[in-house]
Design a protein around this motif. Structure first.
Motif, PDB file in Angstrom:
ATOM      1  N   TYR A 149      11.845  40.850-103.742  1.00  0.00           N
ATOM      2  CA  TYR A 149      12.441  39.982-104.760  1.00  0.00           C
ATOM      3  C   TYR A 149      11.337  39.106-105.371  1.00  0.00           C
ATOM      4  N   ASP A 150      10.518  38.558-104.492  1.00  0.00           N
ATOM      5  CA  ASP A 150       9.441  37.676-104.968  1.00  0.00           C
ATOM      6  C   ASP A 150       8.412  38.423-105.819  1.00  0.00           C
ATOM      7  N   ASN A 151       8.173  39.678-105.496  1.00  0.00           N
ATOM      8  CA  ASN A 151       7.166  40.396-106.303  1.00  0.00           C
ATOM      9  C   ASN A 151       7.778  41.017-107.573  1.00  0.00           C
ATOM     10  N   GLY A 152       9.068  40.741-107.792  1.00  0.00           N
ATOM     11  CA  GLY A 152       9.702  41.162-109.042  1.00  0.00           C
ATOM     12  C   GLY A 152      10.284  42.557-109.013  1.00  0.00           C
ATOM     13  N   ASP A 153      10.208  43.248-107.887  1.00  0.00           N
ATOM     14  CA  ASP A 153      10.754  44.605-107.833  1.00  0.00           C
ATOM     15  C   ASP A 153      12.238  44.616-107.478  1.00  0.00           C
ATOM     16  N   ILE A 154      12.761  43.487-107.041  1.00  0.00           N
ATOM     17  CA  ILE A 154      14.218  43.384-106.864  1.00  0.00           C
ATOM     18  C   ILE A 154      14.713  42.302-107.814  1.00  0.00           C
ATOM     19  N   TYR A 155      15.760  42.623-108.605  1.00  0.00           N
ATOM     20  CA  TYR A 155      16.301  41.668-109.581  1.00  0.00           C
ATOM     21  C   TYR A 155      17.825  41.743-109.553  1.00  0.00           C
ATOM     22  N   LYS A 156      18.475  40.737-110.135  1.00  0.00           N
ATOM     23  CA  LYS A 156      19.944  40.685-110.087  1.00  0.00           C
ATOM     24  C   LYS A 156      20.561  41.301-111.337  1.00  0.00           C
ATOM     25  N   GLY A 157      21.650  42.039-111.196  1.00  0.00           N
ATOM     26  CA  GLY A 157      22.334  42.639-112.336  1.00  0.00           C
ATOM     27  C   GLY A 157      23.771  42.942-111.964  1.00  0.00           C
ATOM     28  N   THR A 158      24.421  43.808-112.745  1.00  0.00           N
ATOM     29  CA  THR A 158      25.798  44.200-112.413  1.00  0.00           C
ATOM     30  C   THR A 158      25.809  45.681-112.116  1.00  0.00           C
ATOM     31  N   TYR A 159      26.423  46.020-111.033  1.00  0.00           N
ATOM     32  CA  TYR A 159      26.484  47.427-110.685  1.00  0.00           C
ATOM     33  C   TYR A 159      27.782  48.044-111.184  1.00  0.00           C
ATOM     34  N   ARG A 160      27.658  49.110-111.949  1.00  0.00           N
ATOM     35  CA  ARG A 160      28.821  49.898-112.347  1.00  0.00           C
ATOM     36  C   ARG A 160      28.491  51.342-112.037  1.00  0.00           C
ATOM     37  N   GLY A 161      29.319  51.973-111.281  1.00  0.00           N
ATOM     38  CA  GLY A 161      29.002  53.371-110.988  1.00  0.00           C
ATOM     39  C   GLY A 161      29.952  53.945-109.970  1.00  0.00           C
ATOM     40  N   LYS A 162      29.472  54.944-109.307  1.00  0.00           N
ATOM     41  CA  LYS A 162      30.316  55.662-108.343  1.00  0.00           C
ATOM     42  C   LYS A 162      29.729  55.468-106.951  1.00  0.00           C
ATOM     43  N   TYR A 163      30.595  55.416-105.995  1.00  0.00           N
ATOM     44  CA  TYR A 163      30.143  55.178-104.631  1.00  0.00           C
ATOM     45  C   TYR A 163      30.842  56.158-103.692  1.00  0.00           C
ATOM     46  N   CYS A 164      30.050  56.804-102.858  1.00  0.00           N
ATOM     47  CA  CYS A 164      30.647  57.695-101.855  1.00  0.00           C
ATOM     48  C   CYS A 164      30.649  56.935-100.534  1.00  0.00           C
ATOM     49  N   LYS A 165      31.835  56.609-100.078  1.00  0.00           N
ATOM     50  CA  LYS A 165      31.949  55.798 -98.855  1.00  0.00           C
ATOM     51  C   LYS A 165      31.380  56.492 -97.624  1.00  0.00           C
ATOM     52  N   PRO A 166      31.778  57.742 -97.383  1.00  0.00           N
ATOM     53  CA  PRO A 166      31.266  58.363 -96.158  1.00  0.00           C
ATOM     54  C   PRO A 166      29.743  58.444 -96.127  1.00  0.00           C
ATOM     55  N   CYS A 167      29.113  58.666 -97.294  1.00  0.00           N
ATOM     56  CA  CYS A 167      27.651  58.797 -97.307  1.00  0.00           C
ATOM     57  C   CYS A 167      26.954  57.468 -97.560  1.00  0.00           C
ATOM     58  N   GLU A 168      27.714  56.424 -97.858  1.00  0.00           N
ATOM     59  CA  GLU A 168      27.132  55.120 -98.212  1.00  0.00           C
ATOM     60  C   GLU A 168      26.145  55.296 -99.361  1.00  0.00           C
ATOM     61  N   SER A 169      26.497  56.122-100.336  1.00  0.00           N
ATOM     62  CA  SER A 169      25.542  56.402-101.418  1.00  0.00           C
ATOM     63  C   SER A 169      26.135  56.036-102.771  1.00  0.00           C
ATOM     64  N   PHE A 170      25.281  55.437-103.611  1.00  0.00           N
ATOM     65  CA  PHE A 170      25.671  55.191-104.996  1.00  0.00           C
ATOM     66  C   PHE A 170      25.220  56.362-105.835  1.00  0.00           C
ATOM     67  N   TRP A 171      26.025  56.690-106.832  1.00  0.00           N
ATOM     68  CA  TRP A 171      25.647  57.781-107.726  1.00  0.00           C
ATOM     69  C   TRP A 171      25.929  57.379-109.160  1.00  0.00           C
ATOM     70  N   THR A 172      25.136  57.937-110.062  1.00  0.00           N
ATOM     71  CA  THR A 172      25.477  57.766-111.468  1.00  0.00           C
ATOM     72  C   THR A 172      26.387  58.929-111.825  1.00  0.00           C
ATOM     73  N   GLU A 173      27.098  58.764-112.935  1.00  0.00           N
ATOM     74  CA  GLU A 173      28.030  59.803-113.371  1.00  0.00           C
ATOM     75  C   GLU A 173      27.325  61.154-113.440  1.00  0.00           C
ATOM     76  N   SER A 174      26.096  61.133-113.992  1.00  0.00           N
ATOM     77  CA  SER A 174      25.404  62.407-114.226  1.00  0.00           C
ATOM     78  C   SER A 174      24.972  63.093-112.930  1.00  0.00           C
ATOM     79  N   GLN A 175      24.916  62.340-111.859  1.00  0.00           N
ATOM     80  CA  GLN A 175      24.495  62.966-110.598  1.00  0.00           C
ATOM     81  C   GLN A 175      25.653  63.630-109.867  1.00  0.00           C
ATOM     82  N   LEU A 176      26.892  63.299-110.252  1.00  0.00           N
ATOM     83  CA  LEU A 176      28.037  63.875-109.536  1.00  0.00           C
ATOM     84  C   LEU A 176      28.121  65.374-109.798  1.00  0.00           C
TER      85      LEU A 176
END
Ligand code: ME8
Length: 675
Positions: A119-146
């Motif tokens: 966070y301090d080195n600027g590689d982590i920043y705050k935003g809003t997450y919108r997307g798809k989430y697979c609960k069993p895999c604990e993975s976020f995906w974009t629409e195009s990756q589904l």
């Protein structure tokens, strides 16, 4: 680093989700890592072998809630409880040097510091997450990756997710990571590089969501309460916190980082070969030397998993066949980089052929003959001949082969066996260095098979008829067999440590005959070798009997049907009111937004397609039902489900949690009536 050692070596397994008991598929990677770690120790490396458990995330929180316990109680039970993760590794004789739990305090505190640094080195920043989430895999995906709207890893439903979140600038590292994958040997086997580049990097790497606010079971972001660190960020850093990175519990970072190799299953290569190096780049840390993505152990063509109901219980298999036979089977039968199909037949076959017939027989025949013909001790003068010494020298000076045996008669068989055995270590090492366990073991068994042939060629029982004339020759033949078995035993030790202890006890070989160096030396065994015939290390297994026993165990016992569940008697007229019609499946698909329903389009013989919705999605994939001939109740009043009209009901047979559609022969035409 110790004085005599060849250097430090750091190897890891993935850390396991304690969301269910582990199955034999999980043991695959850990057994492979264990064999590799033992091999490196044998070679003289100072090895650090790490394994552990990955205990945070929504899935664990949900499961704990279901079970009515706290998440920590839930994971404690699966990790430390009876037949838990630690017990399984004990059972499988896993020699890990360290075990990390991501709920360990030192790891949690270290992850908080690491997150803050990025966070301090600027590689982590705050935003809003919108997307798809697979609960069993604990993975976020974009629409195009589904894939077909589903999780590309496990094929299950994903859910919409939107929340305030922190992001890691993964996109910033795309070209460096691409370069790492394409232009170095960082990721193996090579086929996995193409997969990563074509499927993930080249379509465009988006920044990665690395915090969540919708649940609490995770490492808290200490500078922003309410956020927990994304479970994969937490999990991946285990490889370094377990050495002391950002904590004072351990102090081994300098000695062991960067890791020599991370062994991981193919579905988590993406995390290890893209996200992991990118985060390390962000922190200016050295990258691991290698990630090796192994294949899956499938069962009946599908990945083994608890949720697919085809778990193979390592406790049952180990008890029946022995831990070493199981360890051996997994690494002997399947190439490590590809998928393999686990069947009980192939397990028993491998045990019977390689272990009982080839290795077991070699040991028991040889030790028995020393007992029978020489009273348990070979006479002086039975050892290495000058011709053999020269042959060994020659073969070892030609590492690429090219050694030609020129001797004739019995000496020819001596030279062939001796040179093959004395040069085995090189061939084995070449394969082990490439993680090709199957090939390394094949090299060993080639020598074992040659030794058995040598027994037949020299027919000791014939020589024994005239010991006065042939005694010296017979003793020499037996010496060569014992020495060959010794070399093979050294090289099999990483795979079957317990059984090889027993084998060496029977051969009468002490530590000096079990070293890495001794595996490339011919004539280590004293001439007056005194083996003892002991228990049969690998008894033959009765295939039919054991298969039937396993089959019976694999079938869940159906609960007895209580009488109270039987329905009251009905009149024949009532039965006659039902229209039971033969139907053929023209189309079948999952109903959107429903986990249970399949929509069938059926030929019922009327010429107009009939639609029936059936709550059996848990039991069947739509494709497998296409063209099948089934039975439907066709005069049921239509019913609306999920906004669609269902005209009838498909008959199925149910007991306990088993369900099978009633299928008929394809010869029966749609529209036929069941009477
Ligand atoms: O992935 N055949 O944990 P996990 C071969 N927590 N390997 C199999 C297998 C099978 N049938 N089933 C599972 C995770 N595995 C993460 C890892 S690392 C920082 C975090 C392998 O318990 C799977 O491929 O779901 C993976 O490598 C390992 O077991 C752990 O799986």
């Amino acid at each position: 680093m110790c004085q005599q050692c060849r250097g430090n070596y750091y190897i890891t397994t993935p850390i396991y989700y304690p969301s269910a008991k582990l199955h034999i598929g999980h043991a695959y990677c850990t057994v492979a890592t264990d064999a590799m770690a033992r091999y490196k120790r044998l070679q003289g490396y100072n090895v650090m072998f790490l394994t552990g458990t990955d205990e945070h995330g929504q899935k664990i929180e949900d499961k704990a809630k279901e079970a009515g316990v706290t998440p920590k109680e839930y994971v404690d039970n699966i990790v430390e409880g009876e037949k838990g993760v630690r017990d399984l590794w004990k059972l499988m004789n896993i020699s890990n040097d360290r075990f990390i739990r991501t709920t360990d305090d030192y790891h949690v505190a270290a992850v908080q510091k690491i997150f803050k640094k990025m966070y301090d080195n600027g590689d982590i920043y705050k935003g809003t997450y919108r997307g798809k989430y697979c609960k069993p895999c604990e993975s976020f995906w974009t629409e195009s990756q589904l894939v077909d709207g589903k999780c590309p890893d496990c094929g299950r439903e994903v859910v919409d997710a939107e929340e305030e979140a922190y992001f890691f600038r993964l996109s910033k590292y795309a070209s460096r990571v691409r370069d790492l994958l394409v232009n170095t040997d960082f990721l193996e086997p090579r086929s996995r590089v193409n997969e990563m580049v074509n499927n993930f990097i080249d379509p465009g790497l988006e920044d990665l969501c690395v915090s969540r606010t919708s649940f609490t079971w995770g490492v808290p972001v200490d500078f922003d309460p309410g956020h927990v660190v994304y479970v994969w960020v937490d999990a991946l850093f285990n490889y370094m916190t377990a050495l002391g990175f950002q904590n004072d519990k351990y102090h081994d970072l300098e000695a062991f980082w960067p890791a020599d190799v991370h062994f991981v299953g193919k579905e988590i290569v993406r995390f290890h070969s893209i996200i992991w190096p990118a985060m390390l780049m962000s922190l200016n840390l050295p990258l691991p030397k290698k990630v090796y993505g192994h294949g899956w152990l499938n069962f009946g063509g599908e990945k083994m998993s608890k949720s697919r109901g085809n778990v193979v219980d390592p406790y049952i298999l180990a008890e029946k066949f022995g831990v070493d036979a199981l360890r051996f089977f997994m690494l002997r039968t399947f190439p490590f980089g590809s998928d393999g199909n686990f069947t009980n037949e192939s397990l028993i076959n491998t045990i019977n052929l390689d272990l009982a017939n080839d290795l077991g027989n070699l040991l028991s025949r040889t030790t028995a003959m020393v007992g029978k013909y020489f009273g348990g001790k070979l006479p002086a003068g039975s050892g290495v001949t000058e011709a053999e010494r020269q042959a060994v020298e020659l073969v070892q000076s030609k590492p690429e082969g090219g050694y030609i045996v020129t001797a004739e008669g019995p000496e020819k068989t001596d030279a062939e066996l001796v040179t093959l055995a004395a040069s085995l270590r090189d061939r084995y090492e070449e394969q082990m260095e490439r993680y090709q366990f199957q090939n390394a073991l094949e090299a060993v068994f080639k020598v074992i098979r040659r030794a058995n042939k040598y027994i037949d060629e020299n027919a000791p029982w014939v020589l024994a008829k005239d010991l006065a004339a042939n005694g010296a020759r017979l003793a020499h033949v037996l010496y060569n067999l014992l020495e060959t078995t010794r070399i093979c035993g050294v090289l099999l030790t990483p795979f079957m440590p317990g059984s090889m202890d027993k084998l060496f006890a029977q051969l009468g070989v002490g530590d000096e005959g079990r070293t890495w160096d001794s595996a490339a030396q011919w004539g280590v065994l004293p001439e007056e070798a005194a083996p003892v015939k002991g228990e049969n290390l690998f008894p033959r297994i009765d295939m039919e009997k054991e298969l039937a026993a396993l089959e019976a165990l694999n079938k869940p016992a159906a609960p007895a049907i209580p009488l109270a569940e039987a329905k009251p008697e009905i009149a024949f007229d009532d039965f006659e009111k039902l229209d039971l019609t033969v139907v053929k499946v023209l189309a079948c698909e999952k109903v959107k937004k429903s986990e249970k329903l399949l929509k069938f389009t059926l030929d019922d013989g009327t010429g107009a397609p009939r639609t029936i919705l059936s709550g059996i999605a848990k039991y069947y994939q739509p494709e497998e039902l296409l063209g099948k001939t089934l039975v439907a109740v066709t005069n049921l009043a239509p019913r609306k489900m999920m906004g669609q009209l269902s005209c009838g009901m498909l008959l199925s047979a149910e007991r306990g949690d088993q369900l099978h559609l009633v299928k008929l022969s394809d010869e029966i035409l749609p529209g036929s009536r069941l009477v």
